[in-house]
Design a protein around this motif. Structure first.
Motif, PDB file in Angstrom:
ATOM      1  N   ALA A  29       0.712  -1.308   0.153  1.00 18.28           N
ATOM      2  CA  ALA A  29       0.087   0.279  -0.401  1.00 18.28           C
ATOM      3  C   ALA A  29       0.869   1.277  -0.307  1.00 18.28           C
ATOM      4  O   ALA A  29       1.712   1.581   0.639  1.00 18.28           O
ATOM      5  CB  ALA A  29      -0.914   0.462   1.257  1.00 18.28           C
ATOM      6  N   ASP A  30       0.953   2.130  -1.351  1.00 19.07           N
ATOM      7  CA  ASP A  30       1.398   2.912  -0.869  1.00 19.07           C
ATOM      8  C   ASP A  30       0.831   4.353  -1.035  1.00 19.07           C
ATOM      9  O   ASP A  30       0.229   4.977  -2.645  1.00 19.07           O
ATOM     10  CB  ASP A  30       2.882   2.572  -2.145  1.00 19.07           C
ATOM     11  CG  ASP A  30       3.842   4.885  -1.957  1.00 19.07           C
ATOM     12  OD1 ASP A  30       3.675   5.152  -1.304  1.00 19.07           O
ATOM     13  OD2 ASP A  30       3.952   4.735  -3.177  1.00 19.07           O
ATOM     14  N   CYS A  31       0.114   5.225  -0.515  1.00 20.71           N
ATOM     15  CA  CYS A  31      -1.052   6.337  -0.284  1.00 20.71           C
ATOM     16  C   CYS A  31      -0.324   7.239  -0.496  1.00 20.71           C
ATOM     17  O   CYS A  31      -0.674   7.567   0.454  1.00 20.71           O
ATOM     18  CB  CYS A  31      -2.779   5.664   0.318  1.00 20.71           C
ATOM     19  SG  CYS A  31      -2.635   4.155  -0.031  1.00 20.71           S
ATOM     20  N   GLU A  32      -0.930   8.232  -1.579  1.00 16.92           N
ATOM     21  CA  GLU A  32      -0.630   9.707  -1.169  1.00 16.92           C
ATOM     22  C   GLU A  32      -1.130  10.289  -0.204  1.00 16.92           C
ATOM     23  O   GLU A  32      -0.850  11.838   0.214  1.00 16.92           O
ATOM     24  CB  GLU A  32      -0.170  10.420  -2.592  1.00 16.92           C
ATOM     25  CG  GLU A  32       1.038   9.142  -3.541  1.00 16.92           C
ATOM     26  CD  GLU A  32       1.707  10.004  -5.027  1.00 16.92           C
ATOM     27  OE1 GLU A  32       0.229  10.756  -4.820  1.00 16.92           O
ATOM     28  OE2 GLU A  32       2.597   9.343  -5.171  1.00 16.92           O
ATOM     29  N   ASP A  33      -2.384   9.747  -0.750  1.00 21.08           N
ATOM     30  CA  ASP A  33      -3.506  11.357  -0.223  1.00 21.08           C
ATOM     31  C   ASP A  33      -3.472  10.191   1.128  1.00 21.08           C
ATOM     32  O   ASP A  33      -4.092   9.148   1.625  1.00 21.08           O
ATOM     33  CB  ASP A  33      -5.273  11.001  -0.789  1.00 21.08           C
ATOM     34  CG  ASP A  33      -4.185  11.482  -2.335  1.00 21.08           C
ATOM     35  OD1 ASP A  33      -3.738  12.948  -2.006  1.00 21.08           O
ATOM     36  OD2 ASP A  33      -4.653  11.221  -3.618  1.00 21.08           O
ATOM     37  N   GLU A  34      -4.494  10.818   1.663  1.00 18.94           N
ATOM     38  CA  GLU A  34      -4.788  10.723   3.300  1.00 18.94           C
ATOM     39  C   GLU A  34      -5.832   9.579   2.612  1.00 18.94           C
ATOM     40  O   GLU A  34      -7.027   9.810   2.117  1.00 18.94           O
ATOM     41  CB  GLU A  34      -6.105  11.395   4.062  1.00 18.94           C
ATOM     42  CG  GLU A  34      -4.688  12.675   4.674  1.00 18.94           C
ATOM     43  CD  GLU A  34      -3.991  12.198   5.878  1.00 18.94           C
ATOM     44  OE1 GLU A  34      -4.424  10.952   6.758  1.00 18.94           O
ATOM     45  OE2 GLU A  34      -2.999  12.158   6.428  1.00 18.94           O
ATOM     46  N   LEU A  35      -6.560   8.253   3.666  1.00 19.08           N
ATOM     47  CA  LEU A  35      -7.703   7.524   3.853  1.00 19.08           C
ATOM     48  C   LEU A  35      -7.888   7.105   4.977  1.00 19.08           C
ATOM     49  O   LEU A  35      -7.245   7.187   6.116  1.00 19.08           O
ATOM     50  CB  LEU A  35      -7.371   6.286   2.889  1.00 19.08           C
ATOM     51  CG  LEU A  35      -6.236   4.967   3.613  1.00 19.08           C
ATOM     52  CD1 LEU A  35      -6.635   3.966   2.853  1.00 19.08           C
ATOM     53  CD2 LEU A  35      -4.610   5.648   3.673  1.00 19.08           C
ATOM     54  N   ASP A  36      -9.044   6.433   5.395  1.00 11.86           N
ATOM     55  CA  ASP A  36      -9.698   5.731   6.109  1.00 11.86           C
ATOM     56  C   ASP A  36     -10.416   4.478   5.940  1.00 11.86           C
ATOM     57  O   ASP A  36     -11.513   5.099   5.612  1.00 11.86           O
ATOM     58  CB  ASP A  36     -10.722   6.853   6.926  1.00 11.86           C
ATOM     59  CG  ASP A  36     -11.372   6.426   8.194  1.00 11.86           C
ATOM     60  OD1 ASP A  36     -11.250   5.241   8.824  1.00 11.86           O
ATOM     61  OD2 ASP A  36     -11.376   7.451   9.225  1.00 11.86           O
ATOM     62  N   VAL A  37     -10.045   3.427   5.471  1.00 15.35           N
ATOM     63  CA  VAL A  37     -10.358   2.468   5.180  1.00 15.35           C
ATOM     64  C   VAL A  37     -10.339   0.667   6.601  1.00 15.35           C
ATOM     65  O   VAL A  37      -9.804   1.079   7.329  1.00 15.35           O
ATOM     66  CB  VAL A  37      -9.978   2.077   4.407  1.00 15.35           C
ATOM     67  CG1 VAL A  37     -10.739   0.437   3.753  1.00 15.35           C
ATOM     68  CG2 VAL A  37      -9.460   2.521   3.275  1.00 15.35           C
ATOM     69  N   ARG A  38     -12.012   0.290   6.584  1.00 18.15           N
ATOM     70  CA  ARG A  38     -11.954  -0.404   7.276  1.00 18.15           C
ATOM     71  C   ARG A  38     -11.894  -1.822   6.500  1.00 18.15           C
ATOM     72  O   ARG A  38     -12.923  -1.857   5.396  1.00 18.15           O
ATOM     73  CB  ARG A  38     -13.346   0.040   8.439  1.00 18.15           C
ATOM     74  CG  ARG A  38     -13.032   0.989   9.253  1.00 18.15           C
ATOM     75  CD  ARG A  38     -14.323   0.918  10.060  1.00 18.15           C
ATOM     76  NE  ARG A  38     -14.379   2.266  11.223  1.00 18.15           N
ATOM     77  CZ  ARG A  38     -13.765   2.644  12.443  1.00 18.15           C
ATOM     78  NH1 ARG A  38     -13.158   1.177  13.098  1.00 18.15           N
ATOM     79  NH2 ARG A  38     -13.896   2.936  12.829  1.00 18.15           N
ATOM     80  N   VAL A  39     -11.546  -3.027   6.536  1.00 18.94           N
ATOM     81  CA  VAL A  39     -11.418  -3.943   6.204  1.00 18.94           C
ATOM     82  C   VAL A  39     -11.639  -5.169   7.348  1.00 18.94           C
ATOM     83  O   VAL A  39     -11.085  -4.780   8.375  1.00 18.94           O
ATOM     84  CB  VAL A  39      -9.689  -4.311   5.793  1.00 18.94           C
ATOM     85  CG1 VAL A  39      -9.833  -5.755   4.996  1.00 18.94           C
ATOM     86  CG2 VAL A  39      -9.937  -3.519   4.545  1.00 18.94           C
ATOM     87  N   ARG A  40     -12.190  -5.990   6.676  1.00 13.61           N
ATOM     88  CA  ARG A  40     -12.359  -7.611   7.814  1.00 13.61           C
ATOM     89  C   ARG A  40     -11.484  -8.393   7.645  1.00 13.61           C
ATOM     90  O   ARG A  40     -12.700  -9.181   6.366  1.00 13.61           O
ATOM     91  CB  ARG A  40     -13.791  -7.656   7.867  1.00 13.61           C
ATOM     92  CG  ARG A  40     -14.747  -6.269   8.964  1.00 13.61           C
ATOM     93  CD  ARG A  40     -15.783  -6.997   9.192  1.00 13.61           C
ATOM     94  NE  ARG A  40     -16.566  -8.248  10.096  1.00 13.61           N
ATOM     95  CZ  ARG A  40     -16.104  -7.741  11.866  1.00 13.61           C
ATOM     96  NH1 ARG A  40     -15.911  -6.534  11.933  1.00 13.61           N
ATOM     97  NH2 ARG A  40     -15.597  -8.825  12.711  1.00 13.61           N
ATOM     98  N   PRO A  41     -10.441  -8.964   7.661  1.00 11.71           N
ATOM     99  CA  PRO A  41      -9.390  -9.946   7.361  1.00 11.71           C
ATOM    100  C   PRO A  41     -10.166 -11.568   6.995  1.00 11.71           C
ATOM    101  O   PRO A  41     -10.522 -11.698   8.142  1.00 11.71           O
ATOM    102  CB  PRO A  41      -8.419  -9.554   7.854  1.00 11.71           C
ATOM    103  CG  PRO A  41      -8.685  -8.318   8.209  1.00 11.71           C
ATOM    104  CD  PRO A  41      -9.339  -8.021   9.071  1.00 11.71           C
ATOM    105  N   VAL A  42      -9.420 -11.902   6.312  1.00 10.42           N
ATOM    106  CA  VAL A  42     -10.068 -13.587   6.372  1.00 10.42           C
ATOM    107  C   VAL A  42      -9.260 -13.993   6.322  1.00 10.42           C
ATOM    108  O   VAL A  42      -7.438 -14.098   5.735  1.00 10.42           O
ATOM    109  CB  VAL A  42     -11.175 -13.860   5.469  1.00 10.42           C
ATOM    110  CG1 VAL A  42     -12.596 -12.774   5.377  1.00 10.42           C
ATOM    111  CG2 VAL A  42      -9.863 -13.192   3.979  1.00 10.42           C
ATOM    112  N   PRO A  43      -9.219 -14.919   6.880  1.00  6.81           N
ATOM    113  CA  PRO A  43      -8.045 -16.759   6.691  1.00  6.81           C
ATOM    114  C   PRO A  43      -7.185 -17.387   5.308  1.00  6.81           C
ATOM    115  O   PRO A  43      -8.454 -17.242   4.365  1.00  6.81           O
ATOM    116  CB  PRO A  43      -8.616 -17.761   7.028  1.00  6.81           C
ATOM    117  CG  PRO A  43      -9.603 -17.556   7.758  1.00  6.81           C
ATOM    118  CD  PRO A  43     -10.431 -16.411   7.265  1.00  6.81           C
ATOM    119  N   THR A  44      -6.501 -16.273   4.732  1.00  7.79           N
ATOM    120  CA  THR A  44      -5.351 -16.728   3.226  1.00  7.79           C
ATOM    121  C   THR A  44      -4.569 -18.385   3.903  1.00  7.79           C
ATOM    122  O   THR A  44      -4.601 -18.993   2.202  1.00  7.79           O
ATOM    123  CB  THR A  44      -4.403 -15.653   3.656  1.00  7.79           C
ATOM    124  OG1 THR A  44      -3.631 -15.690   3.926  1.00  7.79           O
ATOM    125  CG2 THR A  44      -5.539 -13.972   2.937  1.00  7.79           C
ATOM    126  N   GLY A  45      -4.734 -18.454   4.504  1.00 12.20           N
ATOM    127  CA  GLY A  45      -3.256 -19.794   4.837  1.00 12.20           C
ATOM    128  C   GLY A  45      -2.147 -19.132   5.155  1.00 12.20           C
ATOM    129  O   GLY A  45      -0.850 -20.074   4.807  1.00 12.20           O
TER     130      GLY A  45
END
Length: 287
Positions: A29-45
């Motif tokens: 992730a390389d975000c030049e702008d401000e962000l506010d993000v919510r993510v619910r991670p899931v199993p990837t193994g």
């Protein structure tokens, strides 16, 4: 960039050929702008070795919150029945090294089982692998390409003397990844000449989850890949092709692993989750 073309905060990047037995890819992730993000991670193994170089990250794991500011090195372990929400804020620069199933132990000597359901701050020493020493200016946003090079150089040096992972663990992992809808864990153990209990103990230590749990993650990911890439088969047929008894069996497993129904997931797909669930093979080569 704020998000990639698919809307994900993260984009996959390849690693050099010498690292591929230990590392699957970078997720960046390389975000030049401000962000506010919510993510619910899931199993990837897989487990992740990460560096937060800018921005703020917080993780709620079963109701317990941990805050990570900028310039933090961490290990994020396997998700095993935990309810997790991660919030990303600010001008995020975050490099995640997606390890192979045995890569965390092989490169760092860290048993994946010690990190199951956790994100652990590794402290200043691990941070300085990338920053180049404690005198690095914490107020200057690092350069992404030089950060990636330093991470890859550090990990490549570790490949010269990897920690030993038992052969039966490596073989079982490869068998399950190659054909997740094939043999159950007990059958894999029998073929490798070890007991099912011994295989399960080994998986929990070196991989971070039991073998049948790992197998189920691979099955669900395969089904997701077929649905999201526009496979014209019915969901019922995809479920059967991926080793589920029927659609109801798939829905039950999906709910258990992702804490939501397949319908809700596919009706409003999260592009960041899909980027982590992708089985895209990026090949070798330095990013």
């Amino acid at each position: 960039m704020q998000q990639n073309d698919q809307g994900s905060v993260y984009r996959p990047l390849p690693v050099s050929a010498g690292l591929r037995p230990f590392v699957r890819r970078f997720m960046v992730a390389d975000c030049e702008d401000e962000l506010d993000v919510r993510v619910r991670p899931v199993p990837t193994g897989y487990c992740y070795l990460g560096w937060i170089m800018d921005g703020r990250v917080s993780a709620d794991i079963d109701g317990v919150r941990t805050e990570f500011g900028d310039r933090v090195a961490h290990i994020s372990g396997q998700i095993h029945c935990q309810d997790i929400e991660v919030r990303y804020q600010g001008r995020l620069m975050h490099v995640l090294v997606e390890m192979t199933a045995t890569g965390l132990f092989a490169l760092l000597g860290q048993p994946a089982g010690s990190y199951s359901g956790k994100t652990v701050d590794l402290g200043e020493e691990a941070l300085n692998w990338v920053l180049g020493g404690a005198q690095a200016d914490r107020f200057v946003r690092p350069d992404l390409q030089s950060t990636l090079r330093r991470i890859e150089d550090y990990l490549s040096a570790r490949t010269e003397a990897p920690f030993f992972v038992p052969t039966y663990i490596t073989q079982a992992t490869e068998m399950i990844e190659a054909d997740p809808d094939g043999m159950m864990a007990g059958e894999v153990a029998a073929q490798l000449g070890v007991s099912a209990r011994h295989l399960s103990r080994g998986f929990k230590k070196y991989i971070g989850v039991p073998p049948n749990y790992f197998r189920r993650i691979m099955q669900i990911q395969r089904a997701i890949a077929l649905v999201t890439t526009g496979d014209e088969s019915t969901l019922t047929q995809i479920c059967l092709d991926c080793g589920f008894y029927d659609q109801a069996h798939f829905i039950h497993a999906f709910n258990r692993f992702f804490l939501t129904s397949p319908k809700a997931f596919f009706d409003s797909p999260d592009p960041t989750l899909l980027s982590f669930l992708s089985k895209q093979d990026l090949g070798g080569g330095r990013p």
